[in-house]
Design a protein around this motif. Sequence first.
Motif, mmCIF file in Angstrom:
data_model
loop_
_atom_site.group_PDB
_atom_site.id
_atom_site.type_symbol
_atom_site.label_atom_id
_atom_site.label_comp_id
_atom_site.label_asym_id
_atom_site.label_seq_id
_atom_site.Cartn_x
_atom_site.Cartn_y
_atom_site.Cartn_z
ATOM 1 N N ILE A 1 0.845 -1.190 0.000
ATOM 2 C CA ILE A 1 0.000 0.000 0.000
ATOM 3 C C ILE A 1 0.885 1.245 0.000
ATOM 4 N N ASN A 2 0.559 2.193 -0.867
ATOM 5 C CA ASN A 2 1.299 3.455 -0.945
ATOM 6 C C ASN A 2 0.950 4.303 0.276
ATOM 7 N N MET A 3 1.885 4.398 1.204
ATOM 8 C CA MET A 3 1.601 5.104 2.457
ATOM 9 C C MET A 3 1.352 6.590 2.246
ATOM 10 N N ALA A 4 1.841 7.161 1.156
ATOM 11 C CA ALA A 4 1.626 8.585 0.899
ATOM 12 C C ALA A 4 0.151 8.887 0.652
ATOM 13 N N HIS A 5 -0.601 7.872 0.227
ATOM 14 C CA HIS A 5 -2.022 8.073 -0.061
ATOM 15 C C HIS A 5 -2.924 7.234 0.844
ATOM 16 N N TYR A 6 -2.351 6.682 1.895
ATOM 17 C CA TYR A 6 -3.124 5.825 2.796
ATOM 18 C C TYR A 6 -3.858 6.698 3.812
ATOM 19 N N PRO A 7 -5.212 6.726 3.788
ATOM 20 C CA PRO A 7 -5.970 7.662 4.633
ATOM 21 C C PRO A 7 -5.832 7.401 6.129
ATOM 22 N N ARG A 8 -5.461 6.178 6.527
ATOM 23 C CA ARG A 8 -5.347 5.852 7.947
ATOM 24 C C ARG A 8 -3.910 5.963 8.453
ATOM 25 N N ARG A 9 -3.043 6.609 7.725
ATOM 26 C CA ARG A 9 -1.624 6.584 8.076
ATOM 27 C C ARG A 9 -1.366 7.047 9.516
ATOM 28 N N ALA A 10 -1.982 8.136 9.929
ATOM 29 C CA ALA A 10 -1.740 8.654 11.281
ATOM 30 C C ALA A 10 -2.200 7.649 12.336
ATOM 31 N N LEU A 11 -3.393 7.057 12.143
ATOM 32 C CA LEU A 11 -3.892 6.062 13.081
ATOM 33 C C LEU A 11 -3.045 4.791 13.032
ATOM 34 N N TYR A 12 -2.640 4.427 11.837
ATOM 35 C CA TYR A 12 -1.799 3.239 11.650
ATOM 36 C C TYR A 12 -0.507 3.380 12.467
ATOM 37 N N GLU A 13 0.175 4.496 12.307
ATOM 38 C CA GLU A 13 1.441 4.712 13.005
ATOM 39 C C GLU A 13 1.226 4.871 14.507
ATOM 40 N N HIS A 14 0.103 5.487 14.893
ATOM 41 C CA HIS A 14 -0.179 5.674 16.322
ATOM 42 C C HIS A 14 -0.319 4.338 17.044
ATOM 43 N N PHE A 15 -1.155 3.446 16.528
ATOM 44 C CA PHE A 15 -1.414 2.187 17.225
ATOM 45 C C PHE A 15 -0.255 1.209 17.115
ATOM 46 N N LEU A 16 0.649 1.434 16.166
ATOM 47 C CA LEU A 16 1.841 0.593 16.094
ATOM 48 C C LEU A 16 2.765 0.823 17.287
ATOM 49 N N THR A 17 2.578 1.945 17.989
ATOM 50 C CA THR A 17 3.425 2.217 19.158
ATOM 51 C C THR A 17 2.954 1.450 20.391
ATOM 52 N N PHE A 18 1.779 0.833 20.321
ATOM 53 C CA PHE A 18 1.242 0.094 21.457
ATOM 54 C C PHE A 18 1.915 -1.274 21.569
ATOM 55 N N GLU A 19 2.133 -1.712 22.803
ATOM 56 C CA GLU A 19 2.719 -3.042 22.994
ATOM 57 C C GLU A 19 1.790 -4.138 22.494
ATOM 58 N N ILE A 20 0.497 -3.986 22.738
ATOM 59 C CA ILE A 20 -0.501 -4.943 22.241
ATOM 60 C C ILE A 20 -1.579 -4.129 21.522
ATOM 61 N N PRO A 21 -1.476 -3.964 20.199
ATOM 62 C CA PRO A 21 -2.372 -3.079 19.457
ATOM 63 C C PRO A 21 -3.634 -3.749 18.937
ATOM 64 N N VAL A 22 -3.999 -4.906 19.502
ATOM 65 C CA VAL A 22 -5.188 -5.603 19.016
ATOM 66 C C VAL A 22 -6.380 -5.341 19.930
ATOM 67 N N VAL A 23 -7.566 -5.439 19.352
ATOM 68 C CA VAL A 23 -8.822 -5.264 20.074
ATOM 69 C C VAL A 23 -9.592 -6.579 19.983
ATOM 70 N N THR A 24 -10.172 -7.009 21.101
ATOM 71 C CA THR A 24 -10.959 -8.239 21.116
ATOM 72 C C THR A 24 -12.339 -7.949 21.673
ATOM 73 N N ARG A 25 -13.362 -8.444 20.979
ATOM 74 C CA ARG A 25 -14.739 -8.295 21.455
ATOM 75 C C ARG A 25 -15.481 -9.607 21.185
ATOM 76 N N THR A 26 -16.549 -9.850 21.926
ATOM 77 C CA THR A 26 -17.358 -11.046 21.723
ATOM 78 C C THR A 26 -18.791 -10.638 21.429
ATOM 79 N N ILE A 27 -19.313 -11.163 20.331
ATOM 80 C CA ILE A 27 -20.673 -10.882 19.884
ATOM 81 C C ILE A 27 -21.505 -12.150 20.046
ATOM 82 N N GLN A 28 -22.717 -12.000 20.560
ATOM 83 C CA GLN A 28 -23.631 -13.142 20.685
ATOM 84 C C GLN A 28 -24.519 -13.178 19.441
#
Length: 224
Positions: free
Chosen positions: A10-37
């Motif tokens: 993906i061309n990062m120069a045109h990637y609309p989520r770039r700021a969010l992408y780089e932000h959450f990469l700084t997290f030790e565990i950047p995953v989200v878990t949820r359970t749906i019934q």
Amino acid sequence: MFEWPVATPINMAHYPRRALYEHFLTFEIPVVTRTIQLDVTSLLTYIKDNNYRFSLVLGFIITRATNHVPELRHRIQDDVLVDFNKIIPSFTMLSKDKRVYFSKGVFTDIFDNDYQENMAINDNAAKGLDYNVGSENQGQVFITNNPWNSFTSLQFPYSKKVASIPVFGIGKMYNEDKKIRVPLAIQNHHSLTDGYHIGHFLDILNRHLEDPGLIAQPFSSNFR
């Protein structure tokens, strides 16, 4: 013949989520878990009428929904953000001697074809004949089935190397308000997806659960 999905950087120069992408990469565990019934009452009737396997049918719906949400086809592979042309299911299978094996399935978005192919692949995996276990390709989703207990929350093992691969955990069915429900745990990487994208995924999933006949038809998503 088995064909792995193909990744395109993906061309990062045109990637609309770039700021969010780089932000959450700084997290030790950047995953989200949820359970749906999930309400699977109509789906179970459809499955029984057609003599299908529940895990394979729900696995197809999960894989189809994943493929129709572009962000869920994105992966971080060798520290490069890529977009896969398609995503395939990877099932966890239990053999007769109670050992876990992994079964890399197929996805063409044609239900009859995918159901028969994945049934044969899973049957081999249950015999201990793992399929493409060693591949490093991340164009897949992990689907594990736990029919022994229900849950309202589930924590998956975390590995940075494969953290961008969505994980789905199916639990034991139970009765509630005259409906048959099943828990579905979902783990996704927050650098790639937000709640909106999971909402898009669940919209497709629930439409198929309400009208299971959709699995046999060409499908398009108009989620807003």
